[in-house]
Design a protein around this motif. Structure first.
Motif, mmCIF file in Angstrom:
data_model
loop_
_atom_site.group_PDB
_atom_site.id
_atom_site.type_symbol
_atom_site.label_atom_id
_atom_site.label_comp_id
_atom_site.label_asym_id
_atom_site.label_seq_id
_atom_site.Cartn_x
_atom_site.Cartn_y
_atom_site.Cartn_z
ATOM 1 N N HIS A 199 0.840 -1.191 0.000
ATOM 2 C CA HIS A 199 0.000 0.000 0.000
ATOM 3 C C HIS A 199 0.879 1.247 0.000
ATOM 4 C CE1 HIS A 199 0.962 -0.455 4.261
ATOM 5 N NE2 HIS A 199 0.803 0.854 4.338
ATOM 6 N N HIS A 200 0.270 2.366 -0.287
ATOM 7 C CA HIS A 200 0.953 3.652 -0.172
ATOM 8 C C HIS A 200 -0.088 4.739 0.022
ATOM 9 C CE1 HIS A 200 0.017 3.581 -4.510
ATOM 10 N NE2 HIS A 200 0.015 4.900 -4.443
ATOM 11 N N PHE A 201 0.389 5.944 0.223
ATOM 12 C CA PHE A 201 -0.481 7.088 0.409
ATOM 13 C C PHE A 201 -0.294 8.028 -0.770
ATOM 14 C CE2 PHE A 201 0.562 5.264 4.450
ATOM 15 C CZ PHE A 201 -0.689 5.060 4.993
ATOM 16 N N TYR A 202 -1.393 8.603 -1.218
ATOM 17 C CA TYR A 202 -1.386 9.495 -2.370
ATOM 18 C C TYR A 202 -2.089 10.782 -1.954
ATOM 19 C CZ TYR A 202 -3.227 11.474 -6.729
ATOM 20 O OH TYR A 202 -3.581 12.319 -7.749
ATOM 21 N N LYS B 32 1.831 13.766 -4.581
ATOM 22 C CA LYS B 32 2.935 13.057 -3.927
ATOM 23 C C LYS B 32 2.446 11.674 -3.532
ATOM 24 C CE LYS B 32 6.846 12.679 -1.534
ATOM 25 N NZ LYS B 32 8.097 12.460 -2.229
ATOM 26 N N THR B 33 3.304 10.659 -3.713
ATOM 27 C CA THR B 33 3.020 9.313 -3.224
ATOM 28 C C THR B 33 4.191 8.829 -2.398
ATOM 29 O OG1 THR B 33 3.997 8.145 -5.099
ATOM 30 C CG2 THR B 33 1.662 8.720 -5.277
ATOM 31 N N SER B 34 3.895 8.002 -1.414
ATOM 32 C CA SER B 34 4.935 7.381 -0.598
ATOM 33 C C SER B 34 4.289 6.347 0.310
ATOM 34 C CB SER B 34 5.660 8.428 0.258
ATOM 35 O OG SER B 34 6.626 7.792 1.078
ATOM 36 N N GLU B 35 5.084 5.374 0.731
ATOM 37 C CA GLU B 35 4.619 4.422 1.742
ATOM 38 C C GLU B 35 4.645 5.063 3.124
ATOM 39 O OE1 GLU B 35 7.098 0.990 1.264
ATOM 40 O OE2 GLU B 35 6.161 0.435 -0.631
ATOM 41 N N ASP B 36 5.357 6.174 3.259
ATOM 42 C CA ASP B 36 5.473 6.906 4.528
ATOM 43 C C ASP B 36 4.491 8.075 4.515
ATOM 44 O OD1 ASP B 36 6.167 8.362 6.766
ATOM 45 O OD2 ASP B 36 8.304 8.459 6.285
ATOM 46 N N ILE B 37 3.422 7.961 5.293
ATOM 47 C CA ILE B 37 2.396 9.004 5.310
ATOM 48 C C ILE B 37 2.974 10.342 5.772
ATOM 49 C CG2 ILE B 37 1.587 8.483 7.638
ATOM 50 C CD1 ILE B 37 -1.252 9.111 6.639
ATOM 51 N N ARG B 38 3.958 10.287 6.653
ATOM 52 C CA ARG B 38 4.561 11.532 7.138
ATOM 53 C C ARG B 38 5.265 12.283 6.014
ATOM 54 N NH1 ARG B 38 6.863 9.696 13.048
ATOM 55 N NH2 ARG B 38 4.808 9.375 13.937
ATOM 56 N N GLU B 39 5.919 11.562 5.135
ATOM 57 C CA GLU B 39 6.595 12.179 3.998
ATOM 58 C C GLU B 39 5.585 12.879 3.084
ATOM 59 O OE1 GLU B 39 8.989 10.607 0.084
ATOM 60 O OE2 GLU B 39 9.280 9.497 1.960
ATOM 61 N N VAL B 40 4.435 12.228 2.867
ATOM 62 C CA VAL B 40 3.391 12.800 2.014
ATOM 63 C C VAL B 40 2.831 14.076 2.658
ATOM 64 C CG1 VAL B 40 1.121 12.402 0.978
ATOM 65 C CG2 VAL B 40 2.813 10.570 1.013
ATOM 66 N N ILE B 41 2.509 14.007 3.936
ATOM 67 C CA ILE B 41 1.956 15.167 4.637
ATOM 68 C C ILE B 41 2.956 16.318 4.635
ATOM 69 C CG2 ILE B 41 1.257 16.047 6.902
ATOM 70 C CD1 ILE B 41 -0.075 13.288 7.368
ATOM 71 N N LYS B 42 4.211 16.024 4.940
ATOM 72 C CA LYS B 42 5.238 17.073 4.979
ATOM 73 C C LYS B 42 5.350 17.776 3.629
ATOM 74 C CE LYS B 42 10.004 17.874 6.396
ATOM 75 N NZ LYS B 42 9.713 18.827 7.458
ATOM 76 N N LEU C 27 -5.965 13.466 0.804
ATOM 77 C CA LEU C 27 -5.044 12.385 1.158
ATOM 78 C C LEU C 27 -5.782 11.059 1.030
ATOM 79 C CD1 LEU C 27 -2.253 11.573 2.295
ATOM 80 C CD2 LEU C 27 -3.219 11.883 4.592
ATOM 81 N N TRP C 28 -5.193 10.119 0.287
ATOM 82 C CA TRP C 28 -5.798 8.826 -0.013
ATOM 83 C C TRP C 28 -4.935 7.680 0.493
ATOM 84 C CZ3 TRP C 28 -10.314 8.239 -2.984
ATOM 85 C CH2 TRP C 28 -10.806 9.411 -3.562
ATOM 86 N N TYR C 29 -5.588 6.585 0.873
ATOM 87 C CA TYR C 29 -4.943 5.297 1.118
ATOM 88 C C TYR C 29 -5.144 4.490 -0.158
ATOM 89 C CZ TYR C 29 -4.171 0.551 2.775
ATOM 90 O OH TYR C 29 -3.717 -0.724 2.922
ATOM 91 N N ALA D 130 -9.167 1.728 -2.792
ATOM 92 C CA ALA D 130 -8.596 3.017 -2.373
ATOM 93 C C ALA D 130 -9.699 3.834 -1.708
ATOM 94 C CB ALA D 130 -8.040 3.769 -3.575
ATOM 95 N N PHE D 131 -9.331 4.613 -0.700
ATOM 96 C CA PHE D 131 -10.327 5.472 -0.063
ATOM 97 C C PHE D 131 -9.704 6.778 0.406
ATOM 98 C CE2 PHE D 131 -8.816 2.655 3.300
ATOM 99 C CZ PHE D 131 -8.483 3.546 4.311
ATOM 100 N N LEU D 132 -10.547 7.787 0.440
ATOM 101 C CA LEU D 132 -10.149 9.123 0.869
ATOM 102 C C LEU D 132 -10.032 9.147 2.385
ATOM 103 C CD1 LEU D 132 -9.668 12.131 0.107
ATOM 104 C CD2 LEU D 132 -12.133 12.461 0.433
ATOM 105 N N ILE D 133 -8.864 9.516 2.879
ATOM 106 C CA ILE D 133 -8.662 9.668 4.318
ATOM 107 C C ILE D 133 -9.243 11.000 4.771
ATOM 108 C CG2 ILE D 133 -6.937 9.932 6.133
ATOM 109 C CD1 ILE D 133 -5.124 8.071 4.392
ATOM 110 N N GLY D 134 -8.993 12.045 3.970
ATOM 111 C CA GLY D 134 -9.528 13.347 4.323
ATOM 112 C C GLY D 134 -9.023 14.435 3.407
ATOM 113 N N SER D 135 -9.622 15.611 3.561
ATOM 114 C CA SER D 135 -9.218 16.809 2.838
ATOM 115 C C SER D 135 -8.622 17.769 3.859
ATOM 116 C CB SER D 135 -10.418 17.456 2.156
ATOM 117 O OG SER D 135 -10.964 16.572 1.208
ATOM 118 N N PHE D 136 -7.517 18.389 3.496
ATOM 119 C CA PHE D 136 -6.785 19.210 4.445
ATOM 120 C C PHE D 136 -6.460 20.587 3.884
ATOM 121 C CE2 PHE D 136 -6.015 14.777 5.228
ATOM 122 C CZ PHE D 136 -6.297 14.662 6.578
ATOM 123 N N GLU D 137 -6.497 21.563 4.754
ATOM 124 C CA GLU D 137 -6.109 22.918 4.405
ATOM 125 C C GLU D 137 -4.862 23.247 5.216
ATOM 126 O OE1 GLU D 137 -7.812 27.480 4.646
ATOM 127 O OE2 GLU D 137 -9.180 25.792 4.881
#
Length: 119
Positions: free
Chosen positions: A50-53, A61-71, A82-84, A105-112
Motif C-alpha cells: 500500500h501507499h499514500f497518495y 505526492k506518493t509514498s509508503e510513509d504518510i509523514r513524507e506525504v503530509i510534509k 489524502l488517499w490510502y 482506495a479510499f479518501l482519508i480526508g481533505s486538508f487545508e
C-alpha cells in the motif's frame, strides 16, 4: 524533523485510515467485543502492499510513509486530499479528477495547510 502540525495531522489521519480499512473489510461494527476480530482483519490490509497518495490542484505526492506525504503537501501550502491506496508505490494506475482509480482506495480526508507567512 516534522513540525507539530505535521505530527498532529499524522496522528489524526491514523483514525481515518483505521476506519477506512475496517469498512473495506466489510466487518465494520461498533461492538466492543469484536475489537480483536476487527484488528485481525485490519492487519490483513496493513500487511498488503500500500501507499499514500495526496493531490492538490497543482501537485501530487506518493509514498509508503504518510509523514513524507503530509510534509510535502504542507510545504506546498495548497488544500489537498489524502488517499490510502492498496497497491505498491510503484504500481501504475489511472488518476481521475485527482483521485486514484484503484479498487479499495479510499479518501482519508481533505486538508487545508497552515498558510505560509509572507515576508
Amino acid at each position: 524533523m516534522y513540525s507539530e502540525r505535521e505530527e498532529t495531522l499524522f496522528k489524526t489521519t491514523l483514525g481515518g485510515i483505521m476506519k477506512g480499512l475496517e469498512r473495506s473489510s466489510e466487518q465494520y461494527t461498533y461492538d466492543v467485543k469484536e475489537v480483536a476480530v476487527k484488528s485481525e482483519s485490519v492487519d490483513r490490509f496493513v500487511d498488503q502492499p500500500h501507499h499514500f497518495y495526496a493531490s492538490s490542484f497543482c501537485t501530487w505526492k506518493t509514498s509508503e510513509d504518510i509523514r513524507e506525504v503530509i510534509k510535502h503537501m504542507e510545504s506546498e501550502g495548497n488544500n489537498y486530499n489524502l488517499w490510502y491506496v492498496p497497491a505498491d508505490d510503484n504500481a501504475n494506475y489511472q488518476i481521475k479528477y485527482y483521485a486514484p482509480q484503484v479498487q479499495g482506495a479510499f479518501l482519508i480526508g481533505s486538508f487545508e495547510p497552515k498558510k505560509k507567512s509572507r515576508k
